[in-house]
Design an enzyme around this catalytic site. Sequence first.
Site, PDB file in Angstrom:
ATOM      1  N   TYR A 120      -2.027 -28.500  -6.436  1.00  0.00           N
ATOM      2  CA  TYR A 120      -3.454 -28.211  -6.324  1.00  0.00           C
ATOM      3  C   TYR A 120      -4.252 -29.511  -6.375  1.00  0.00           C
ATOM      4  CZ  TYR A 120      -2.252 -23.302  -7.147  1.00  0.00           C
ATOM      5  OH  TYR A 120      -1.721 -22.043  -7.030  1.00  0.00           O
ATOM      6  N   ASN A 143      -7.992 -17.266   0.640  1.00  0.00           N
ATOM      7  CA  ASN A 143      -7.435 -17.560   1.956  1.00  0.00           C
ATOM      8  C   ASN A 143      -7.322 -16.257   2.754  1.00  0.00           C
ATOM      9  OD1 ASN A 143      -5.895 -18.307   4.174  1.00  0.00           O
ATOM     10  ND2 ASN A 143      -4.158 -19.056   2.986  1.00  0.00           N
ATOM     11  N   CYS A 151      -0.700 -21.020   1.834  1.00  0.00           N
ATOM     12  CA  CYS A 151      -1.088 -21.210   0.436  1.00  0.00           C
ATOM     13  C   CYS A 151       0.104 -21.037  -0.508  1.00  0.00           C
ATOM     14  CB  CYS A 151      -2.241 -20.296   0.053  1.00  0.00           C
ATOM     15  SG  CYS A 151      -2.018 -18.570   0.444  1.00  0.00           S
ATOM     16  N   HIS A 152       1.187 -20.434  -0.031  1.00  0.00           N
ATOM     17  CA  HIS A 152       2.382 -20.320  -0.867  1.00  0.00           C
ATOM     18  C   HIS A 152       3.027 -21.684  -1.115  1.00  0.00           C
ATOM     19  CE1 HIS A 152       3.851 -19.981   3.307  1.00  0.00           C
ATOM     20  NE2 HIS A 152       4.959 -20.579   2.862  1.00  0.00           N
ATOM     21  N   GLU A 180      11.901 -21.028   3.417  1.00  0.00           N
ATOM     22  CA  GLU A 180      11.619 -22.282   4.124  1.00  0.00           C
ATOM     23  C   GLU A 180      12.641 -23.360   3.780  1.00  0.00           C
ATOM     24  OE1 GLU A 180       7.538 -23.467   3.702  1.00  0.00           O
ATOM     25  OE2 GLU A 180       6.821 -21.580   4.567  1.00  0.00           O
TER      26      GLU A 180
END
Length: 185
Positions: A120, A143, A151-152, A180
Site C-alpha cells: 500500500y 475499485n 487490487c489483489h 499468478e
Amino acid sequence: MALGNENCRMEEVLVKSPVGEIQISGCELGIHDLKLLAFDVPDGAEDASTSFKVCEGPQEMIAPLKQCTDWLRAYFCEPSLTEKYTIPAFHHPLFQKDSFQKSVLLALLKNVTMGKTITYKELAELSGNAKAARAVGGAMRNNPVPLIIPCHRVICSDGKIGNYSGGKGNNVKLWLLAHEKHILE
C-alpha cells in the site's frame, strides 16, 4: 442503472469463473463495474478448474463487454496470453474525473504486472503521495473493476495479504496470487 452517464444504455453479463460468479456491467463507452458475486475458490492454484463460461447476457455483446469477457477468459484459462488482449475502456464515474483514487488505480494497472505484488505504501509513493497508504486502501476497496485493475496484488508492508472485497474475499485474494505465481513458474 446509469452509473456515470444518464444516457448510458447498460448491459450486463454473468460469467462463471474458477473463483465464482462475476457480473460485468457496461455501456458502449466502457465497463462500469465488475462484481464478484459468489466466492467459490478451489483449495490451490494447481487444483483450479480453468473453466470460464458466460452464463447470462446478450447474444451479441457490446465491444467493452466482449473485451472484458475475453480478457477474463484469458486470465483464468491462458494467463500468459492476457497481454495480447485489449483491456476494455472504463466508464465508471470514478474514471470520469481526476482524483487521487483514479491515479492510484491507474498506477496499479500500469505498473504491477502478473505475479508481482506491491505494498500500500509503495503504491501511495508511486501515485504521488507517500503518506497516503490508508487512502490507497480506500481506493482498493472502491475499485469498480477488480481483477482487471489488480487490487489483489496490493499487500501490507509486513508481508500480510491485507483484505480483499471487504474482507469477505481473502481466500479469493490468496487464490489469485497463487494462480499468478503458479503460471509464472
